[in-house]
Design a protein around this motif. Structure first.
Motif, PDB file in Angstrom:
ATOM      1  N   GLN A  95       0.833  -1.213   0.000  1.00  0.00           N
ATOM      2  CA  GLN A  95       0.000   0.000   0.000  1.00  0.00           C
ATOM      3  C   GLN A  95       0.864   1.258   0.000  1.00  0.00           C
ATOM      4  OE1 GLN A  95      -2.972  -0.944   3.269  1.00  0.00           O
ATOM      5  NE2 GLN A  95      -4.316   0.059   1.812  1.00  0.00           N
ATOM      6  N   GLY A  96       1.924   1.243   0.792  1.00  0.00           N
ATOM      7  CA  GLY A  96       2.835   2.389   0.868  1.00  0.00           C
ATOM      8  C   GLY A  96       3.552   2.640  -0.444  1.00  0.00           C
ATOM      9  N   ILE A  97       4.043   1.551  -1.062  1.00  0.00           N
ATOM     10  CA  ILE A  97       4.760   1.668  -2.345  1.00  0.00           C
ATOM     11  C   ILE A  97       3.835   2.245  -3.422  1.00  0.00           C
ATOM     12  CG2 ILE A  97       5.848   0.328  -4.223  1.00  0.00           C
ATOM     13  CD1 ILE A  97       6.830  -1.630  -1.946  1.00  0.00           C
ATOM     14  N   LEU A  98       2.598   1.733  -3.482  1.00  0.00           N
ATOM     15  CA  LEU A  98       1.641   2.209  -4.492  1.00  0.00           C
ATOM     16  C   LEU A  98       1.221   3.653  -4.214  1.00  0.00           C
ATOM     17  CD1 LEU A  98      -0.554  -1.001  -4.901  1.00  0.00           C
ATOM     18  CD2 LEU A  98       1.073  -0.096  -6.566  1.00  0.00           C
ATOM     19  N   PHE A  99       1.071   3.983  -2.926  1.00  0.00           N
ATOM     20  CA  PHE A  99       0.699   5.356  -2.555  1.00  0.00           C
ATOM     21  C   PHE A  99       1.747   6.350  -3.063  1.00  0.00           C
ATOM     22  CE2 PHE A  99       0.363   8.998   0.347  1.00  0.00           C
ATOM     23  CZ  PHE A  99      -1.005   9.270   0.243  1.00  0.00           C
ATOM     24  N   ASP A 100       3.033   5.943  -2.971  1.00  0.00           N
ATOM     25  CA  ASP A 100       4.125   6.794  -3.482  1.00  0.00           C
ATOM     26  C   ASP A 100       4.045   6.961  -4.998  1.00  0.00           C
ATOM     27  OD1 ASP A 100       5.059   7.093  -0.934  1.00  0.00           O
ATOM     28  OD2 ASP A 100       6.606   5.547  -1.084  1.00  0.00           O
ATOM     29  N   ASN A 101       3.319   6.044  -5.666  1.00  0.00           N
ATOM     30  CA  ASN A 101       3.101   6.129  -7.114  1.00  0.00           C
ATOM     31  C   ASN A 101       1.740   6.753  -7.439  1.00  0.00           C
ATOM     32  OD1 ASN A 101       5.251   4.540  -8.908  1.00  0.00           O
ATOM     33  ND2 ASN A 101       5.081   3.487  -6.947  1.00  0.00           N
ATOM     34  N   ASP A 102       1.156   7.446  -6.450  1.00  0.00           N
ATOM     35  CA  ASP A 102      -0.157   8.092  -6.614  1.00  0.00           C
ATOM     36  C   ASP A 102      -1.286   7.103  -6.882  1.00  0.00           C
ATOM     37  OD1 ASP A 102       0.959  10.632  -6.232  1.00  0.00           O
ATOM     38  OD2 ASP A 102       1.504  10.777  -8.352  1.00  0.00           O
ATOM     39  N   ILE A 103      -1.138   5.861  -6.374  1.00  0.00           N
ATOM     40  CA  ILE A 103      -2.209   4.865  -6.512  1.00  0.00           C
ATOM     41  C   ILE A 103      -2.703   4.527  -5.106  1.00  0.00           C
ATOM     42  CG2 ILE A 103      -2.809   2.517  -7.250  1.00  0.00           C
ATOM     43  CD1 ILE A 103      -0.609   2.805  -9.427  1.00  0.00           C
TER      44      ILE A 103
END
Length: 404
Positions: free
Chosen positions: A167-175
């Motif tokens: 979730q954190g990794i995707l959040f950093d990709n604006d997802i």
């Protein structure tokens, strides 16, 4: 919304290929999106979503437009005009769209929406079949749910990461994603996005897999060190999940009659770091016979009508035929007879489909249990998942145990 000529022309070309040339919608959309490198995410989104929406509502729109198949190009424009009017989009002053009778379109929509087969845009035979198998009230709710756009669900690859990290990794990709209660490895996208271009996907941190589909591998009750056969593996979404649930320990034998699908599974397994998967093409009866009585667990994710996944494959409504469903039921019966022999005494088997029809599901299990091959088995539990109740794909799964 302002319509752009080159995007609308791409949509019309796509509809021609799907409706008149019988090509698959997903493949057509894939081709269309590569047509112009200058198109941004919004342009590509318009093409994909408009094509799918018109495919989904083909019968209703064609009825309103008063056109019949095969659709000439001017008739495809009439269908497009119906879509635009019903979406409240201002029609540009193009010759293909002049004279569009907006008031009549809205009037016909209101009138036709009173009849289920038009309102839900389905062939007569499918409406009859759904009513016959589920009853009118349940079928009305289910087909309405199956016409909604599917949400994008990811399955976290627990061999490489966990839900919070991903979730954190995707959040950093604006997802942005949300957890779904009752689905331990699932994340739902808040907004649609092309997740396949992310580094996280390339690194094998997740797969795209509907929440209902994710329940199947867990239902098989596997543990590390077991010998497990995924007998109708296809490109291996469930094999990859099994490998993760088994923590890469033991063996997953992924089998299919189509070798090209197993090649795709090998690529996916490498990306997922799923090292305990072995692929075997079923090119003769010997492949199954070699495993008779040897498997702790067997998954039969049987070929089916696919009626539970119409939200993501709306063109299946037009490609499916009644005789195909009758033929596939015979195939299901045969597969259960043949593949169940791989289960060792005391072992377990799951029979699953992405169909909502009892004749492909619980009735197949009942028939199997009454047959000679099924006398050693007992039904432990089954699950019927309907889209209008779950919000996800329609699915069925039955867990059976072979007597020790």
């Amino acid at each position: 919304m302002r319509l752009h000529r080159n995007l609308v022309f791409a949509v019309i070309d796509g509809l021609h290929l799907i409706f008149n040339e019988n090509e698959y919608a997903d493949k057509v959309v894939e081709k269309l999106l590569k047509r112009d490198k200058r198109w941004g995410a919004r342009d590509r989104g318009f093409i994909a979503e408009t094509v799918y929406e018109i495919v989904r509502w083909k019968r209703l729109y064609a009825e309103i437009a008063e056109v019949k198949e095969p659709y000439r190009r001017d008739n495809l424009w009439r269908i497009f005009a119906v879509w635009a009017v019903l979406r409240g989009i201002q029609l540009p002053d193009w010759k293909q769209l002049t004279g569009t009778p907006a008031r009549r379109i809205k009037g016909k929509f209101d009138e036709l929406s009173k009849t289920r087969k038009f309102r839900e845009s389905i062939p007569d035979w499918l409406d009859d079949l759904g009513t016959q198998e589920l009853g009118s009230e349940l079928w009305t709710k289910e087909i309405a749910a199956l016409n909604e756009q599917a949400t994008v669900i990811l399955r976290v690859n627990t061999l490489k990461t966990n839900k919070e990290k991903l979730q954190g990794i995707l959040f950093d990709n604006d997802i942005e994603t949300i957890s779904i209660k009752g689905y331990p490895d699932a994340l739902q996208l808040k907004e649609r996005a092309n997740v396949f271009t992310t580094q996280a996907f390339k690194d094998g941190l997740f797969e795209v897999q509907d929440a209902s589909s994710q329940l199947v591998s867990s239902f098989l009750d596997v543990s590390p060190g077991m010998r497990v056969a995924d007998a109708c593996a296809g490109a291996g979404g469930k094999s990859l999940h099994l490998a993760a649930l088994m923590e890469n320990k033991g063996q997953v034998i992924s089998m299919d009659i189509y070798g090209n699908k197993l090649k795709e599974l090998k690529r996916r397994a490498k990306r997922n770091s799923a090292h305990n998967i072995e692929t075997r093409e079923i090119d003769s009866t010997k492949v199954i016979k070699k495993l008779h009585g040897k498997m702790d667990r067997v998954l039969i994710d049987a070929p089916c009508s696919g009626l539970g996944v119409l939200r993501r494959n709306p063109d299946a409504k037009w490609k499916l035929q009644p005789d195909f469903i009758e033929d596939i039921k015979e195939t299901q019966k045969q597969i259960l007879q043949d593949y169940s022999k791989m289960v060792k005494p005391g072992g377990k088997m799951v029979y699953a489909t992405c169909s909502i029809l009892p004749s492909e599901n619980q009735e197949q299990v009942e028939t199997f249990l009454k047959s000679d091959s099924g006398t050693d088995f007992k039904l432990i539990e089954d699950k019927k998942i309907l889209a209008h109740q779950s919000g996800f794909d329609g699915f069925y799964m039955a867990l059976l145990e072979r007597k020790a």
